[in-house]
Write an enzyme that holds these catalytic residues in place. Structure first.
Site, PDB file in Angstrom:
ATOM      1  N   PHE A 225     -38.209  61.981  87.381  1.00 52.77           N
ATOM      2  CA  PHE A 225     -38.649  62.006  88.738  1.00 52.77           C
ATOM      3  C   PHE A 225     -39.827  63.073  88.716  1.00 52.77           C
ATOM      4  CE2 PHE A 225     -34.239  60.711  88.403  1.00 52.77           C
ATOM      5  CZ  PHE A 225     -34.478  59.536  89.117  1.00 52.77           C
ATOM      6  N   ASP A 247     -41.926  58.941  85.858  1.00 55.64           N
ATOM      7  CA  ASP A 247     -41.807  58.596  87.338  1.00 55.64           C
ATOM      8  C   ASP A 247     -42.157  57.071  87.505  1.00 55.64           C
ATOM      9  OD1 ASP A 247     -41.977  60.592  90.054  1.00 55.64           O
ATOM     10  OD2 ASP A 247     -42.930  58.411  90.376  1.00 55.64           O
ATOM     11  N   SER A 248     -41.598  56.465  88.448  1.00 55.02           N
ATOM     12  CA  SER A 248     -42.022  55.053  88.705  1.00 55.02           C
ATOM     13  C   SER A 248     -43.377  54.970  89.475  1.00 55.02           C
ATOM     14  CB  SER A 248     -40.592  54.271  89.392  1.00 55.02           C
ATOM     15  OG  SER A 248     -40.424  55.150  90.533  1.00 55.02           O
ATOM     16  N   ALA A 277     -36.216  55.788  85.828  1.00 55.57           N
ATOM     17  CA  ALA A 277     -35.523  56.800  85.264  1.00 55.57           C
ATOM     18  C   ALA A 277     -34.333  56.318  84.676  1.00 55.57           C
ATOM     19  CB  ALA A 277     -35.306  58.127  86.019  1.00 55.57           C
ATOM     20  N   ASP A 294     -34.505  65.269  89.133  1.00 54.83           N
ATOM     21  CA  ASP A 294     -34.830  65.652  90.509  1.00 54.83           C
ATOM     22  C   ASP A 294     -34.769  64.301  91.160  1.00 54.83           C
ATOM     23  OD1 ASP A 294     -35.345  66.964  92.736  1.00 54.83           O
ATOM     24  OD2 ASP A 294     -37.531  67.316  92.260  1.00 54.83           O
ATOM     25  N   CYS A 334     -31.051  66.049  96.574  1.00 58.68           N
ATOM     26  CA  CYS A 334     -31.818  66.630  97.666  1.00 58.68           C
ATOM     27  C   CYS A 334     -31.203  65.763  99.015  1.00 58.68           C
ATOM     28  CB  CYS A 334     -33.305  66.379  97.838  1.00 58.68           C
ATOM     29  SG  CYS A 334     -33.845  64.817  97.580  1.00 58.68           S
TER      30      CYS A 334
HETATM   31  N1  SAH Z   1     -39.589  66.707  90.981  1.00 55.02           N
HETATM   32  C1  SAH Z   1     -40.665  66.406  91.779  1.00 55.02           C
HETATM   33  C2  SAH Z   1     -40.262  65.926  93.008  1.00 55.02           C
HETATM   34  C3  SAH Z   1     -39.520  64.601  92.928  1.00 55.02           C
HETATM   35  S1  SAH Z   1     -39.523  63.083  94.306  1.00 55.02           S
HETATM   36  C4  SAH Z   1     -41.497  67.636  92.066  1.00 55.02           C
HETATM   37  O1  SAH Z   1     -40.848  69.002  91.820  1.00 55.02           O
HETATM   38  O2  SAH Z   1     -42.432  67.572  92.590  1.00 55.02           O
HETATM   39  C5  SAH Z   1     -38.895  62.298  93.549  1.00 55.02           C
HETATM   40  C6  SAH Z   1     -39.693  61.065  92.496  1.00 55.02           C
HETATM   41  O3  SAH Z   1     -39.022  60.139  92.005  1.00 55.02           O
HETATM   42  C7  SAH Z   1     -40.895  60.534  93.345  1.00 55.02           C
HETATM   43  O4  SAH Z   1     -42.081  60.896  92.816  1.00 55.02           O
HETATM   44  C8  SAH Z   1     -40.790  58.915  93.161  1.00 55.02           C
HETATM   45  O5  SAH Z   1     -41.670  57.987  92.784  1.00 55.02           O
HETATM   46  C9  SAH Z   1     -39.755  58.962  91.859  1.00 55.02           C
HETATM   47  N2  SAH Z   1     -38.777  57.907  91.770  1.00 55.02           N
HETATM   48  C10 SAH Z   1     -38.049  57.248  92.730  1.00 55.02           C
HETATM   49  N3  SAH Z   1     -37.257  56.528  92.085  1.00 55.02           N
HETATM   50  C11 SAH Z   1     -37.344  56.488  90.738  1.00 55.02           C
HETATM   51  C12 SAH Z   1     -36.968  55.604  89.609  1.00 55.02           C
HETATM   52  N4  SAH Z   1     -35.993  54.715  89.554  1.00 55.02           N
HETATM   53  N5  SAH Z   1     -37.347  56.002  88.428  1.00 55.02           N
HETATM   54  C13 SAH Z   1     -38.270  57.009  88.115  1.00 55.02           C
HETATM   55  N6  SAH Z   1     -38.726  57.659  89.442  1.00 55.02           N
HETATM   56  C14 SAH Z   1     -38.605  57.347  90.534  1.00 55.02           C
END
Ligand code: SAH
Length: 391
Positions: A225, A247-248, A277, A294, A334
């Site tokens: 993420f 990330d997705s 993820a 995260d 979060c």
């Molecule tokens: N750690 C990051 C913030 C994460 S926010 C930082 O420090 O900036 C959450 C992220 O998860 C987003 O970018 C979103 O695109 C991604 N996301 C949401 N669902 C997901 C999934 N199933 N697999 C991978 N990424 C995902």
């Protein structure tokens, strides 16, 4: 001004300082109950208690702004904003020019978020009352801080629950560029305040990213993420030998690629993967020394918590399985609705099912620019654990 009288026995939480008054606590409203405006709050014996903003369509009918008989005018907001700025000014270093200037209830301004990205401010007005006071707040903001522009990103679930439409655009000054360059602990990032997630950057993880850099030397890191790659930059800066950013979102990864390059990490040590993820962690056939988890909030409301615990458990279980002996997991939630206790229990369940023995090295949370009102513990949403697996 509206006058609102509470039911007998419903005044105690307000007197103790909780800023939310739910619709069920209201006995009588004097004035136009269809308009979001400043309201005086009285107990059932007509004793004045507090002054706040009335929301005609929300379950949270009043958000208290003050427990003193002071005018809610430009001066009031100037004082609150100047107080908020003083904390950030004193405690943030010269190598950071992006921070949360106003954190809602934590700065005694419920319904308002203001993030600073170098010379621009990005505001979110989440309640009907704050929305109506927008001109006053924008005016006070430009008095406490001189910036090139103030932009608005008021959207999402909170606004629809208040019965107000999304509102995005310039409030004052210049339109921010497509990408604003910021500094965080000396690292450079580009922030997409117009279209990025939240107001463009996850400012709340600043200290936790700094922690990652202290344990990164010589490590193979998986950053799940990753959004715009901020944890990855800190990991590489800390001397990681490999960092995978997963990330997705394609646009998030494109920005991550820019951010890595900006900091000189356009290297073979860094790989970007677009994927889910959950699936990646389940199927991946290698191990890592450090994993960062995260995820976005998996519980948006109280009723989602049970389902969300399943998601958090799955992620933590599969992450723990992929750690080398002695490896570290930086795991976060979060979600405001998932308590610190419950989060730890979920992670414990994941460790048991993964068959790993785990210790907590450190608890992580929100940085100083995301304060939590002692009277509003609901404001504590970000919780994290640094875990070490034994063998
Ligand atoms: N750690 C990051 C913030 C994460 S926010 C930082 O420090 O900036 C959450 C992220 O998860 C987003 O970018 C979103 O695109 C991604 N996301 C949401 N669902 C997901 C999934 N199933 N697999 C991978 N990424 C995902």
């Amino acid at each position: 001004m509206l006058r609102i009288f509470l039911k007998k026995g419903r005044d105690a939480p307000v007197r103790r300082g909780h800023p939310w008054i739910f619709s069920g606590a209201l006995e009588e409203i004097e004035g136009d109950s269809a308009v979001a405006e400043v309201a005086d709050v009285f107990d059932w014996e007509s004793q004045w208690i507090a002054r706040g903003l009335f929301s005609p369509n929300s379950q949270i009918r009043i958000r208290v702004l003050t427990w003193r008989r002071e005018e809610i005018d430009g001066d009031f907001f100037f004082r609150r904003l100047a107080g908020a700025l003083a904390i950030r000014d004193r405690m943030l270093s010269g190598t950071t020019d992006a921070y949360r200037l106003v954190n809602g209830e934590g700065d005694f301004l419920p319904g308002l978020i203001v993030d600073r990205y170098a010379d621009f401010l990005v505001c979110q007005f989440f309640t009907a009352g704050m929305d109506r006071l927008k001109p006053l707040i924008v005016d006070s903001l430009s008095k406490v801080l001189s910036v090139k522009g103030i932009f608005e990103r008021s959207e999402g679930r909170a606004r629809s629950e208040e019965g107000i439409q999304p509102s995005i655009g310039v409030l004052e000054g210049e339109l921010p560029p497509e990408l604003i360059p910021i500094l965080e602990n000396g690292f450079k990032f580009l922030v997409d305040v117009r279209r990025g997630q939240k107001t463009g950057f996850f400012l709340d993880q600043r200290d936790n990213r700094a922690f990652l850099s202290t344990v990164a030397r010589g490590k193979q890191i998986l950053n799940c993420f990753s959004y715009s790659g901020a944890f990855s930059v800190y990991g590489l800066a800390g001397g990681a030998i490999e960092v995978i950013s997963l990330d997705s979102s394609r646009s998030a990864l494109e920005l991550a690629e820019h951010n890595l390059a900006l900091n000189g990490f356009e290297t073979a040590r860094s790989e970007l993967i677009k994927g889910d993820a959950f699936a990646y962690l389940k199927e991946c056939d290698r191990s890592f020394d450090v994993i960062v988890l995260d995820p976005p909030s998996l519980a948006h409301k109280r009723g989602d918590v049970e389902a969300a615990t399943g998601g958090y458990k799955f992620l933590n279980l599969h992450a723990l399985r992929h750690l080398t002996p002695g490896g570290l997991l930086l795991t976060f939630s979060c979600s405001q609705h998932l308590s610190t206790d419950l989060f730890q229990k979920v992670v414990f369940g994941a460790a048991v099912d993964a068959g790993r023995k785990v210790s907590i090295l450190r608890r992580l949370g929100q940085p100083l620019d995301h304060p939590v009102s002692l009277h509003h513990p609901e404001g504590e949403y970000l919780k994290g654990l640094v875990l070490r697996v034994l063998d």
